[in-house]
Design an enzyme around this catalytic site. Structure first.
Site, short mmCIF file in Angstrom:
data_model
loop_
_atom_site.label_atom_id
_atom_site.label_comp_id
_atom_site.label_asym_id
_atom_site.label_seq_id
_atom_site.Cartn_x
_atom_site.Cartn_y
_atom_site.Cartn_z
N HIS A 192 0.90 -1.34 -0.15
CA HIS A 192 -0.05 0.11 -0.02
C HIS A 192 0.85 1.18 -0.04
O HIS A 192 2.03 1.01 0.22
CB HIS A 192 -0.88 0.03 1.14
CG HIS A 192 -0.11 0.00 2.45
ND1 HIS A 192 0.41 1.31 3.20
CD2 HIS A 192 -0.02 -0.92 3.36
CE1 HIS A 192 0.88 0.93 4.37
NE2 HIS A 192 0.78 -0.33 4.36
N GLU B 50 -2.24 -7.40 7.00
CA GLU B 50 -0.92 -7.23 7.65
C GLU B 50 -1.03 -8.15 8.94
O GLU B 50 -1.78 -8.54 9.42
CB GLU B 50 -0.81 -6.05 8.18
CG GLU B 50 0.71 -5.73 8.86
CD GLU B 50 1.93 -6.05 8.01
OE1 GLU B 50 2.31 -7.30 8.04
OE2 GLU B 50 2.56 -4.83 7.54
#
Length: 215
Positions: free
Chosen positions: A12, A85
């Protein structure tokens, strides 16, 4: 003959917490202005690739980045919580410095990449690696002969790099995990292999792309 799945893996864009070196883990932090710029740039860089499917972590920072990659292709991003994550439990929301000062023994085990160390409420590296490699393999297997984009997080990129280069969890990291870098791999049922890593040519106008690897 087996058909290979080509993979583009993208971390990201930048968030305010990346700048602050604050652990995001599975907290839902969105992109900052730089992050949105990076997302647009990576979307432009991949606009002429023959992307057949785009999967993303459902956390905002990855989802927002994936939307920019999807836009030129007219594709719908498919959410995949398995690409989130690593869960850092009670580390989440803390800065690196705060962890070092308040939880020195846990900080040491984390810094030394103890595969079995699990922050309270979080995942160990062993559990995290199993999750990421399993879901990435599952997604790749759906698209033999195609190019698939996976948009996720620094920890996910690290696991994929290690899988593609056959490096152990405790091996010192010598590779970059920059925001919005383009990483290329191949997948067959035998596993992952590396094609290219950390292409940031599309971000050349930005001299401050962070390489915060754990949030």
């Amino acid at each position: 003959m087996e058909e290979v799945t080509r993979l583009i893996a993208v971390r990201h864009g930048e968030t305010a917490w990346n700048v602050d070196t604050r652990i995001q883990g599975q907290l839902d932090i969105g992109l900052n202005d730089t992050g949105f710029w990076q997302a647009r740039r990576v979307g432009q860089a991949l606009a002429h690739e023959d992307v057949g499917a785009i999967y993303a972590s459902d956390l905002s920072r990855a989802w927002q980045t994936a939307q920019e990659i999807a836009r030129p292709h007219g594709l719908a991003v498919q959410p995949e919580p398995g690409l989130r994550e690593r869960a850092f439990g009670h580390f989440e929301g803390m800065s690196f410095a705060e962890i070092e000062s308040t939880l020195p023994e846990q900080a040491r085990r984390w810094r030394e990449r103890d595969p079995e160390f699990q922050p309270e409420g979080g995942e160990s590296l062993l559990v995290f690696r199993e999750r990421v490699t399993r879901i990435a393999s599952k997604l790749a297997a759906r698209h033999p002969g195609q190019l698939v984009a996976l948009v996720a997080h620094g920890g996910v990129m690290d696991v994929l790099y290690r899988a593609a280069t056959r490096q152990e969890l405790q091996a010192p990291r010598t590779w970059q995990l920059g925001n919005a870098a383009i990483n290329r791999m191949l997948w067959t049922p035998e596993g992952f292999s590396l094609v290219g890593w950390s292409d940031t040519a599309h971000l050349a106008a930005d001299d401050d792309v962070l390489d915060e690897t754990t949030t």
